[in-house]
Design an enzyme around this catalytic site. Structure first.
Site, PDB file in Angstrom:
ATOM      1  N   GLU A 140       0.838  -1.197   0.000  1.00  0.00           N
ATOM      2  CA  GLU A 140       0.000   0.000   0.000  1.00  0.00           C
ATOM      3  C   GLU A 140       0.871   1.244   0.000  1.00  0.00           C
ATOM      4  OE1 GLU A 140      -1.312   0.948   4.399  1.00  0.00           O
ATOM      5  OE2 GLU A 140      -1.315  -1.232   4.108  1.00  0.00           O
ATOM      6  N   LYS A 149      11.124   2.725   0.524  1.00  0.00           N
ATOM      7  CA  LYS A 149      11.134   4.157   0.260  1.00  0.00           C
ATOM      8  C   LYS A 149      11.512   4.466  -1.189  1.00  0.00           C
ATOM      9  CE  LYS A 149      10.510   6.643   3.435  1.00  0.00           C
ATOM     10  NZ  LYS A 149      11.334   7.023   4.585  1.00  0.00           N
ATOM     11  N   CYS A 171      36.870  24.466  20.915  1.00  0.00           N
ATOM     12  CA  CYS A 171      35.412  24.514  20.894  1.00  0.00           C
ATOM     13  C   CYS A 171      34.985  25.936  20.529  1.00  0.00           C
ATOM     14  CB  CYS A 171      34.858  24.133  22.262  1.00  0.00           C
ATOM     15  SG  CYS A 171      33.091  24.446  22.453  1.00  0.00           S
ATOM     16  N   CYS A 180      33.161  27.618  23.974  1.00  0.00           N
ATOM     17  CA  CYS A 180      33.870  27.973  25.206  1.00  0.00           C
ATOM     18  C   CYS A 180      35.373  28.126  25.038  1.00  0.00           C
ATOM     19  CB  CYS A 180      33.580  26.945  26.304  1.00  0.00           C
ATOM     20  SG  CYS A 180      34.318  25.319  25.984  1.00  0.00           S
ATOM     21  N   CYS A 209      31.667  24.318  29.567  1.00  0.00           N
ATOM     22  CA  CYS A 209      31.093  24.640  28.254  1.00  0.00           C
ATOM     23  C   CYS A 209      29.586  24.859  28.378  1.00  0.00           C
ATOM     24  CB  CYS A 209      31.375  23.534  27.255  1.00  0.00           C
ATOM     25  SG  CYS A 209      30.781  23.919  25.583  1.00  0.00           S
ATOM     26  N   CYS A 235      34.454  18.678  22.502  1.00  0.00           N
ATOM     27  CA  CYS A 235      34.930  19.701  23.433  1.00  0.00           C
ATOM     28  C   CYS A 235      35.304  19.026  24.751  1.00  0.00           C
ATOM     29  CB  CYS A 235      33.841  20.743  23.660  1.00  0.00           C
ATOM     30  SG  CYS A 235      34.163  21.869  25.032  1.00  0.00           S
ATOM     31  N   LYS A 285       2.662   4.557   1.145  1.00  0.00           N
ATOM     32  CA  LYS A 285       3.036   5.105   2.452  1.00  0.00           C
ATOM     33  C   LYS A 285       2.723   6.601   2.452  1.00  0.00           C
ATOM     34  CE  LYS A 285       6.796   5.315   5.834  1.00  0.00           C
ATOM     35  NZ  LYS A 285       6.704   6.764   6.081  1.00  0.00           N
ATOM     36  N   TYR A 287      -5.346   2.291   7.932  1.00  0.00           N
ATOM     37  CA  TYR A 287      -4.556   1.166   7.419  1.00  0.00           C
ATOM     38  C   TYR A 287      -4.168   0.165   8.511  1.00  0.00           C
ATOM     39  CZ  TYR A 287      -0.864   4.372   9.030  1.00  0.00           C
ATOM     40  OH  TYR A 287      -0.096   5.236   9.771  1.00  0.00           O
ATOM     41  N   ASP A 292       2.442  10.407   3.510  1.00  0.00           N
ATOM     42  CA  ASP A 292       3.292  11.321   4.267  1.00  0.00           C
ATOM     43  C   ASP A 292       2.402  12.320   4.990  1.00  0.00           C
ATOM     44  OD1 ASP A 292       5.498  12.528   5.292  1.00  0.00           O
ATOM     45  OD2 ASP A 292       6.057  13.585   3.462  1.00  0.00           O
TER      46      ASP A 292
END
Length: 701
Positions: free
Chosen positions: A125, A323, A424, A427, A454, A448, A127, A235, A129
């Protein structure tokens, strides 16, 4: 990075990638299911899951290392009442290639012990969305409707569902209790007409039908939902008081007779060839259907076989979604932004020149890590190929080198200080790629090292702690956490529970802050106080230990029963070894937990937190069944069912399945060929039964 890890990749690299993918996918789930505001496309999301599953296939040690494989969706939003699903609303696994259809059929046959030439019908069937909903009817009348939420608990949208003409308020001939499940969606023509009216009125237009549908169904005022032309296809079903069909196809026909709309393109197929033929026929007509679909769903037709197949992780064994391929376009990469996550991971985000793909404007894409950037040689200013199969953000497929600016831009490097050390961006702490002592190779993720200083990590950790599937503190959302952290009110989880006691100390009381008042301040403090008692599984999840998601938290909580027993085990000298023996945990999770409890600063934070909260055992599964809570080991061969089927049955009854026998084992099911495990069971005095007795006990006899 290739979509399927090469077998020669090291386990250390696989572990790191597995953990990073799990954290990233969990965040995408939250944004998609809870906020209706996804920040990756379906194509990129599906690719993340493919890579995650491929890692587990290449390195079986990782197969149960994170909760991702069992988690569905995200926790429900805050503005609607929560409803616990009588039957969980789980998600589907995905396949992407034609060859995988035959593989799916073969997996089903192997689990059931069916010969290759035995009949095995499947339904196929489209799919849809849209937004998944569960609609409950009692005595024929619609009494409640809920969104899927996190798969176990959804939002009550009954008033809004009643406004959708396609959904009947009464059914004819249905069982006394009948929960219809399906997808609420919007047709293209209706969506385009709506956007035209919005534009003519000078109002913002909407990005795509799926997001608009979700937003429409979550309106607090049902009159707004009623003004929007939503549709529905049934369904599946949840709780029913009596059987109403013996096959999936027959169930769809029955739901039509009851008065529910069902997709006319659902077809009964007798072979993988028929399934593929229907898939390609729907794919060819996709543009003419008038509504969004992103694939075809295959389901085992025989409901008795569905029952035997059961579920694994986040999806049923008896169904999968095939898909459609992604759509591709070209655009310019304008910048690369580095985001710092809750665990300190530095993740590069591609900022794209806005481009329309399938009617949706997209401008961002995740680049995963610096190895991914280097492998594709992605540079700022490049024209890149992107693909989209769903909502907002595309996946960067590659670079169009003949369109690269002249002279070529410099290769991208992560942020560095004046001495060339990686840092990082939040920080300024050193940002390192951990080196595996055994292999000498670097982790794919740069992190980090400023864990305690941080702001990015501290704030995200507090957000996780207070989130819906953790402590679930009503009204204590992300923006408030950010504000309190900025103002210095909270730094650790324990600080949340001392807010009331510290209110007004050294600063104006919360009631005098802008946006607050006497009532709102009291409501927040009261909401925090109502969360001073928490189930063990939610507590473990809230701590944010790496690799301990919801599923692994449940496994640990179910195995150890209470907090003190768990903590003693986690602090023991051989903690990693003991924890790794817990069914489904494995060495990766065990080491992460042991390392967490070996850190004195973590222990100090826990001690402070435990002065404020009480941790209770989690609710038992199938508590009424005699096997609930028992630890069971299967050994030898089984004749009436496969080993996987027997394990799945035990877990459904609330039992814990273990792969090894110890003094904690309650029951051993031994079939022909049982060897050393049976011997050990007898030595330890563990009760041993055969398959026939197992079937009787599992049936409650």
């Amino acid at each position: 990075m290739s979509k399927t890890p090469h077998p020669a990749e090291t386990l250390a690299k696989a572990r790191a990638e597995h953990a990073r993918l799990g954290a990233e996918i969990a965040e995408h789930d939250r944004r998609y299911f809870q906020e209706d505001a996804p920040t990756v496309s379906d194509a990129e999301y599906d690719d993340l899951r493919r890579r995650y599953q491929a890692l587990e296939a290449t390195f079986p040690e990782l197969a149960d290392a994170e909760s991702l494989s069992r988690k569905v969706g995200a926790a429900p939003a805050e503005k609607f009442a929560k409803v616990r699903h009588a039957v969980p609303m789980l998600s589907l696994g995905n396949i992407f290639a034609d060859a995988e259809v035959e593989e799916f059929c073969a997996r089903v046959r192997r689990f059931l012990g069916l010969a290759n030439d035995a009949p095995l019908a499947m339904t196929a069937e489209p799919k849809i969305d849209g937004l998944s909903c569960n609609i409950r009817y009692e005595d024929g009348g619609l009494v409640q409707a809920t969104t899927r939420g996190d798969g176990y608990e959804g939002e009550d949208v009954t008033a809004n569902i009643r406004t959708i003409d396609a959904i009947p308020n009464r059914l004819s001939g249905a069982p006394k209790i009948f929960e219809a499940r399906g997808e609420v969606y919007m047709r293209h023509a209706d969506f385009q007409a709506l956007n035209t009216r919005q534009a003519e009125a000078g109002k913002p237009t909407f990005a795509n039908p799926r997001n608009f549908t979700a937003g429409s169904l979550r309106q607090l005022d049902p009159r707004i939902t009623a003004s929007r032309p939503l549709k529905f296809f049934a369904y599946a079903w949840g709780e029913v008081s009596a059987p109403f069909a013996t096959t999936q196809f027959g169930a769809i026909e029955a739901m039509r007779r009851f008065g529910l709309p069902a997709n006319p393109l659902t077809k009964l197929c007798r072979s993988a060839e028929e399934m593929l033929a229907h898939y390609h026929a729907i794919e060819a007509e996709r543009a003419n259907l008038g509504y969004d679909i992103d694939g075809v769903v295959y389901k085992v037709d025989d409901l008795a076989l569905q029952q035997r197949l059961g579920f694994i992780s986040r999806s049923p064994r008896w169904a999968t979604a095939h898909k459609f391929p992604a759509e591709r376009v070209m655009t310019v990469l304008e910048a690369i932004q580095i985001n710092v996550g809750r665990t300190g991971a530095l993740t590069p985000l591609a900022k794209l020149k806005p481009v329309t793909v399938g009617g949706v404007v997209v401008s961002n894409a995740t680049l995963h890590n610096e190895d991914e950037i280097a492998r594709k040689d992605v540079r700022v200013g490049d024209t890149v190929v992107v693909q989209r199969a769903g909502d907002v953000i595309p996946q960067v497929v590659g670079v169009v080198l003949d369109k690269r600016p002249q002279p070529w831009p410099d290769p991208f490097v992560f942020p560095q200080d004046e001495r060339g050390n990686f840092i990082c961006p939040v920080c300024g702490s050193a940002a390192l790629r951990e080196i595996d002592e055994k292999t000498g190779e670097a982790d794919v993720v740069r992190r980090c090292t400023g864990h305690l200083v941080c702001p990015a990590q501290a704030v995200e950790g507090l957000k996780h702690f207070a989130s819906r599937n953790a402590f679930d503190i009503e009204g204590f959302g992300d923006k408030l956490i950010e504000l309190f952290f900025k103002e210095g009110l909270i730094r650790t989880p324990a600080d949340i529970f001392t807010l009331r006691a510290r209110d007004g100390q050294g600063r104006p009381p919360l009631r005098d802050w802008e946006g607050f008042g006497e009532t709102s301040a009291k409501n927040l403090f009261d909401a925090i106080d109502t969360r001073r008692t928490i189930a063990l599984n939610r507590f473990l999840f809230a701590l944010g230990v790496r690799h301990v998601g919801e599923t692994n938290a449940r496994r640990l909580a179910r195995h150890y029963g209470d907090w003190e027993t768990f903590r003693v085990a986690a602090r023991a000298p051989d903690a990693a070894q003991e924890l790794a023996a817990v069914e489904g945990i494995g060495p990766v999770v065990a080491e992460a937990v042991a390392d967490f409890f070996a850190e004195p600063r973590n222990e100090d934070a826990l001690d402070a937190l435990l002065k404020e909260v009480t941790v209770e055992p989690m609710e038992a599964v199938a508590a009424g069944h005699p096997l609930a809570g028992k630890t069971i080991v299967f050994t030898g061969s089984l004749e009436r069912m496969t080993r996987d089927e027997a394990k799945a049955m035990a877990e459904r009854l609330g039992a814990k399945v273990s792969g090894s026998i110890s003094g904690k084992t309650d029951l051993v099911v031994a079939g022909p060929g049982a060897g050393s495990k049976l011997t050990k069971a007898r030595e330890l005095g563990v009760e041993t039964i055969d398959e026939e007795e197992w079937l009787k006990r599992s049936a409650g006899v």
